[in-house]
Design an enzyme around this catalytic site. Structure first.
Site, PDB file in Angstrom:
ATOM      1  N   ILE A 171       0.840  -1.204   0.000  1.00 37.07           N
ATOM      2  CA  ILE A 171       0.000   0.000   0.000  1.00 37.07           C
ATOM      3  C   ILE A 171       0.872   1.249   0.000  1.00 37.07           C
ATOM      4  O   ILE A 171       0.659   2.175  -0.797  1.00 37.07           O
ATOM      5  CB  ILE A 171      -0.970  -0.006   1.204  1.00 37.07           C
ATOM      6  CG1 ILE A 171      -1.934  -1.188   1.092  1.00 37.07           C
ATOM      7  CG2 ILE A 171      -1.746   1.302   1.287  1.00 37.07           C
ATOM      8  CD1 ILE A 171      -2.789  -1.453   2.311  1.00 37.07           C
TER       9      ILE A 171
ATOM     10  N   ASP B  24      -9.547   5.055   9.940  1.00 40.43           N
ATOM     11  CA  ASP B  24     -10.437   4.026   9.390  1.00 40.43           C
ATOM     12  C   ASP B  24     -10.479   2.788  10.283  1.00 40.43           C
ATOM     13  O   ASP B  24     -11.355   1.947  10.146  1.00 40.43           O
ATOM     14  CB  ASP B  24      -9.908   3.629   7.992  1.00 40.43           C
ATOM     15  CG  ASP B  24     -10.808   2.648   7.256  1.00 40.43           C
ATOM     16  OD1 ASP B  24     -12.027   2.904   7.211  1.00 40.43           O
ATOM     17  OD2 ASP B  24     -10.305   1.637   6.729  1.00 40.43           O
TER      18      ASP B  24
ATOM     19  N   ALA C 124      -4.456   1.668   8.634  1.00 42.12           N
ATOM     20  CA  ALA C 124      -3.752   0.371   8.673  1.00 42.12           C
ATOM     21  C   ALA C 124      -4.336  -0.532   9.759  1.00 42.12           C
ATOM     22  O   ALA C 124      -5.155  -1.400   9.466  1.00 42.12           O
ATOM     23  CB  ALA C 124      -2.267   0.590   8.880  1.00 42.12           C
TER      24      ALA C 124
ATOM     25  N   GLY D 134     -11.300   0.847   4.299  1.00 45.63           N
ATOM     26  CA  GLY D 134     -10.161   1.204   3.437  1.00 45.63           C
ATOM     27  C   GLY D 134     -10.022   0.285   2.236  1.00 45.63           C
ATOM     28  O   GLY D 134      -9.740   0.728   1.128  1.00 45.63           O
ATOM     29  N   GLY D 135     -10.247  -0.989   2.477  1.00 48.77           N
ATOM     30  CA  GLY D 135     -10.063  -1.955   1.390  1.00 48.77           C
ATOM     31  C   GLY D 135     -11.364  -2.425   0.781  1.00 48.77           C
ATOM     32  O   GLY D 135     -11.371  -3.327  -0.056  1.00 48.77           O
TER      33      GLY D 135
ATOM     34  N   ASP E 208      10.771   2.668   6.491  1.00 45.53           N
ATOM     35  CA  ASP E 208      10.449   1.242   6.564  1.00 45.53           C
ATOM     36  C   ASP E 208      11.600   0.545   7.277  1.00 45.53           C
ATOM     37  O   ASP E 208      12.745   0.983   7.180  1.00 45.53           O
ATOM     38  CB  ASP E 208      10.275   0.651   5.154  1.00 45.53           C
ATOM     39  CG  ASP E 208       9.478  -0.657   5.169  1.00 45.53           C
ATOM     40  OD1 ASP E 208       8.359  -0.689   4.630  1.00 45.53           O
ATOM     41  OD2 ASP E 208       9.999  -1.663   5.730  1.00 45.53           O
TER      42      ASP E 208
ATOM     43  N   HIS F 111     -13.713   1.116   8.922  1.00 49.26           N
ATOM     44  CA  HIS F 111     -12.801   0.072   8.420  1.00 49.26           C
ATOM     45  C   HIS F 111     -13.184  -0.355   6.992  1.00 49.26           C
ATOM     46  O   HIS F 111     -13.387  -1.535   6.711  1.00 49.26           O
ATOM     47  CB  HIS F 111     -12.799  -1.142   9.364  1.00 49.26           C
ATOM     48  CG  HIS F 111     -11.554  -1.970   9.224  1.00 49.26           C
ATOM     49  ND1 HIS F 111     -10.990  -2.655  10.260  1.00 49.26           N
ATOM     50  CD2 HIS F 111     -10.748  -2.231   8.151  1.00 49.26           C
ATOM     51  CE1 HIS F 111      -9.909  -3.286   9.838  1.00 49.26           C
ATOM     52  NE2 HIS F 111      -9.738  -3.048   8.550  1.00 49.26           N
TER      53      HIS F 111
ATOM     54  N   GLU G 226     -13.402  -2.024  17.581  1.00 51.03           N
ATOM     55  CA  GLU G 226     -14.357  -1.788  16.497  1.00 51.03           C
ATOM     56  C   GLU G 226     -15.624  -2.600  16.752  1.00 51.03           C
ATOM     57  O   GLU G 226     -15.544  -3.725  17.262  1.00 51.03           O
ATOM     58  CB  GLU G 226     -13.745  -2.209  15.151  1.00 51.03           C
ATOM     59  CG  GLU G 226     -12.543  -1.350  14.780  1.00 51.03           C
ATOM     60  CD  GLU G 226     -11.895  -1.751  13.449  1.00 51.03           C
ATOM     61  OE1 GLU G 226     -12.410  -2.661  12.775  1.00 51.03           O
ATOM     62  OE2 GLU G 226     -10.871  -1.147  13.107  1.00 51.03           O
TER      63      GLU G 226
HETATM   64  P1  NAI Z   1       2.842  -4.934   3.504  1.00 53.70           P
HETATM   65  O1  NAI Z   1       3.236  -6.097   4.316  1.00 53.70           O
HETATM   66  O2  NAI Z   1       2.956  -5.024   2.023  1.00 53.70           O
HETATM   67  O3  NAI Z   1       3.673  -3.654   3.975  1.00 53.70           O
HETATM   68  C1  NAI Z   1       3.958  -3.351   5.309  1.00 53.70           C
HETATM   69  C2  NAI Z   1       5.295  -2.666   5.357  1.00 53.70           C
HETATM   70  O4  NAI Z   1       5.529  -2.226   6.692  1.00 53.70           O
HETATM   71  C3  NAI Z   1       6.474  -3.578   4.975  1.00 53.70           C
HETATM   72  O5  NAI Z   1       7.247  -2.973   3.969  1.00 53.70           O
HETATM   73  C4  NAI Z   1       7.242  -3.730   6.288  1.00 53.70           C
HETATM   74  O6  NAI Z   1       8.639  -3.878   6.092  1.00 53.70           O
HETATM   75  C5  NAI Z   1       6.902  -2.426   6.972  1.00 53.70           C
HETATM   76  N1  NAI Z   1       7.099  -2.426   8.415  1.00 53.70           N
HETATM   77  C6  NAI Z   1       6.890  -3.441   9.288  1.00 53.70           C
HETATM   78  N2  NAI Z   1       7.193  -3.047  10.549  1.00 53.70           N
HETATM   79  C7  NAI Z   1       7.599  -1.760  10.453  1.00 53.70           C
HETATM   80  C8  NAI Z   1       8.029  -0.815  11.412  1.00 53.70           C
HETATM   81  N3  NAI Z   1       8.126  -1.115  12.714  1.00 53.70           N
HETATM   82  N4  NAI Z   1       8.368   0.420  10.966  1.00 53.70           N
HETATM   83  C9  NAI Z   1       8.296   0.725   9.647  1.00 53.70           C
HETATM   84  N5  NAI Z   1       7.917  -0.132   8.700  1.00 53.70           N
HETATM   85  C10 NAI Z   1       7.550  -1.357   9.096  1.00 53.70           C
HETATM   86  O7  NAI Z   1       1.343  -4.584   3.936  1.00 53.70           O
HETATM   87  P2  NAI Z   1       0.265  -3.771   3.103  1.00 53.70           P
HETATM   88  O8  NAI Z   1      -0.507  -4.720   2.253  1.00 53.70           O
HETATM   89  O9  NAI Z   1       0.893  -2.596   2.484  1.00 53.70           O
HETATM   90  O10 NAI Z   1      -0.709  -3.323   4.298  1.00 53.70           O
HETATM   91  C11 NAI Z   1      -0.307  -2.327   5.242  1.00 53.70           C
HETATM   92  C12 NAI Z   1      -1.323  -2.204   6.360  1.00 53.70           C
HETATM   93  O11 NAI Z   1      -2.605  -1.868   5.866  1.00 53.70           O
HETATM   94  C13 NAI Z   1      -1.526  -3.481   7.175  1.00 53.70           C
HETATM   95  O12 NAI Z   1      -1.615  -3.137   8.539  1.00 53.70           O
HETATM   96  C14 NAI Z   1      -2.874  -3.961   6.727  1.00 53.70           C
HETATM   97  O13 NAI Z   1      -3.444  -4.731   7.739  1.00 53.70           O
HETATM   98  C15 NAI Z   1      -3.590  -2.646   6.510  1.00 53.70           C
HETATM   99  N6  NAI Z   1      -4.783  -2.765   5.645  1.00 53.70           N
HETATM  100  C16 NAI Z   1      -5.905  -2.070   6.006  1.00 53.70           C
HETATM  101  C17 NAI Z   1      -7.042  -2.158   5.238  1.00 53.70           C
HETATM  102  C18 NAI Z   1      -8.277  -1.391   5.600  1.00 53.70           C
HETATM  103  O14 NAI Z   1      -9.374  -1.815   5.248  1.00 53.70           O
HETATM  104  N7  NAI Z   1      -8.171  -0.269   6.257  1.00 53.70           N
HETATM  105  C19 NAI Z   1      -7.108  -3.007   4.041  1.00 53.70           C
HETATM  106  C20 NAI Z   1      -5.837  -3.615   3.689  1.00 53.70           C
HETATM  107  C21 NAI Z   1      -4.725  -3.504   4.507  1.00 53.70           C
END
Ligand code: NAI
Length: 402
Positions: free
Chosen positions: A153, A255, A230, A285-286, A172, A283, A260
């Protein structure tokens, strides 16, 4: 009679394409079913598809003796007893990237709306007030966007925000390739001190839980904006409320929340509800139709590939192998087994005791489980699969004859 895939919770119709191509009968249910009903429907299923409201616990697996694989047509797999599925050699698939774009778009929309002070003006207009002024109203062009977590994302958002002329900074814990002119920050502190808008895109882990606490929020620039789409436990909501109250932050979009509502019937309560400069969303977002279609296509494709070829690529609970197409004249033996010394020897001895020859073999192990695909040439005896299943350590085996 063809094998049946049972789909619960109104899974997107695009999923049918892969199942039809695999020659499966499709049984669809519009909602999550009560436990008894669920168990009855699972009794004949070779594949099943669920979303977040169907609990696949041990009893549900007990009720599904023919189940070869389970598809979660969503991101999370918390609703599934993954351990039981693993112990029984049932791969569980999900669709982790289907809604990436949907979240990135909502974040970008939130950035623009908050930078312009629109939520506040919209609330005032509803009350009959005419807040026509440029105070605290900015273009996003040339503003600094700080992205915490540059994964699927975060990096997608980076591309979209750069196209609008924003200067993108990210932090990151893993080394990441910067897209376009985005710049990497060495620490979260550095990012917080630079960014006009801070947006979180990290998972909930021991390191990230509460990462935006009172001290971190205080490090953000005066008049900055915080976005959390997130996970709900990344931000100290009371500290955020204080920062909005004092005017240290100009706005926020949230979000996801520490607590929740479990259903539409439960009331949503948050200390952020009193702020008109905060965008609150449930919630979602996706949650777009496009994301559901994309997840439908992705997960059904994984299930169909597992059934036809034994591919576990993308499975969340079993070792991943991608054995590819089966060459003409060959059969493929797929075997889940306990990851202990000696199984492969026993398996290969069993194969050697037949007239078949091992043309190729792929093995992967992990978490106490092994998974091996053996492509075999030559005739196999009638009771071959029974012999493999009877081996010490065997969990589940099947043969695919194209
Ligand atoms: P992803 O796994 O592709 O990316 C997460 C990134 O965070 C990775 O690059 C990782 O190295 C980094 N990371 C991990 N710990 C860290 C830290 N302490 N400091 C800095 N960076 C760190 O995940 P994606 O698909 O991009 O999703 C991100 C978030 O969005 C997740 O929490 C997911 O659950 C949430 N999400 C929320 C949705 C919603 O409906 N609001 C829908 C889809 C995802």
């Amino acid at each position: 009679m063809s094998d049946t895939v049972v789909l619960f919770e109104n899974i997107h119709p695009l999923a049918d394409k892969a199942f039809e191509a695999a020659g499966l009968s499709i049984e669809r249910h519009a909602a999550a079913l009560p436990v008894d009903d669920l168990h009855r429907r699972l009794s004949s299923a070779v594949l099943a598809g669920i979303r977040s409201r169907t609990r696949m616990d041990r009893a549900a697996f007990d009720a599904a003796p023919n189940l070869a694989a389970l598809g979660c047509f969503c991101i999370g797999t918390n609703q599934v007893d993954l351990k039981t599925a693993e112990e029984r050699g049932i791969p569980v698939f999900n669709g982790p990237f289907g809604n990436t774009r949907s979240v990135a778009e909502l974040t970008l929309a939130s950035v623009i709306m908050l930078m312009r002070g629109i939520p506040m003006r919209s609330a005032a207009a509803r009350r009959g007030e005419w807040m026509k002024s440029a105070t605290n109203s900015h273009e996003v062009r040339a503003k600094k966007l700080g992205i915490v977590g540059y994964g699927n994302i975060g990096s997608q958002l980076s591309v979209l925000a750069s196209a609008l002329g924003m200067h993108v900074y990210f932090y990151d814990v893993e080394p990441k390739l910067a897209h376009g002119n985005a710049r990497s920050c060495a620490s979260l502190e550095e990012l917080l001190a630079i960014a006009d808008v801070v947006t979180l895109h990290v998972p909930s882990t021991e390191q990230t839980r509460g990462m935006m606490d009172k001290a971190a929020i205080a490090r953000m620039k005066e008049g900055a904006i915080l976005i959390n789409q997130a996970r709900g436990d990344l931000v100290d909501i009371d500290a955020l409320a204080d920062a909005l109250e004092s005017g240290h932050l100009l706005g926020a979009a949230v979000d996801v929340f520490p607590k929740e509502p479990a259903s539409k019937e439960e009331k949503f309560v948050s200390p952020l509800q009193r702020f008109e400069n905060v965008i609150l969303t449930p919630h979602v977002g996706g949650s777009t139709l496009e994301a559901q279609a994309s997840i439908g296509e992705d997960v059904s494709g994984k299930l169909a590939r597992y059934l036809a070829l034994g591919s576990t690529k993308g499975a969340v609970n079993v070792p991943e192998i991608e054995p590819g197409e089966i060459k003409p004249g060959r059969a493929r033996l797929l075997s889940f087994h306990a990851n202990a010394p000696g199984f492969l020897t026993r398996l290969n001895e069993t194969i050697s005791s037949t007239a078949a020859n091992i043309a190729s073999q792929q093995l992967q192990t992990g978490n106490g489980l092994g998974y091996v695909a053996s492509d075999l040439e030559g005739p196999l005896p009638e009771d071959f699969i029974d012999r493999v299943n009877a081996l010490e350590g065997s969990i589940r085996a099947r043969v695919i004859r194209p």
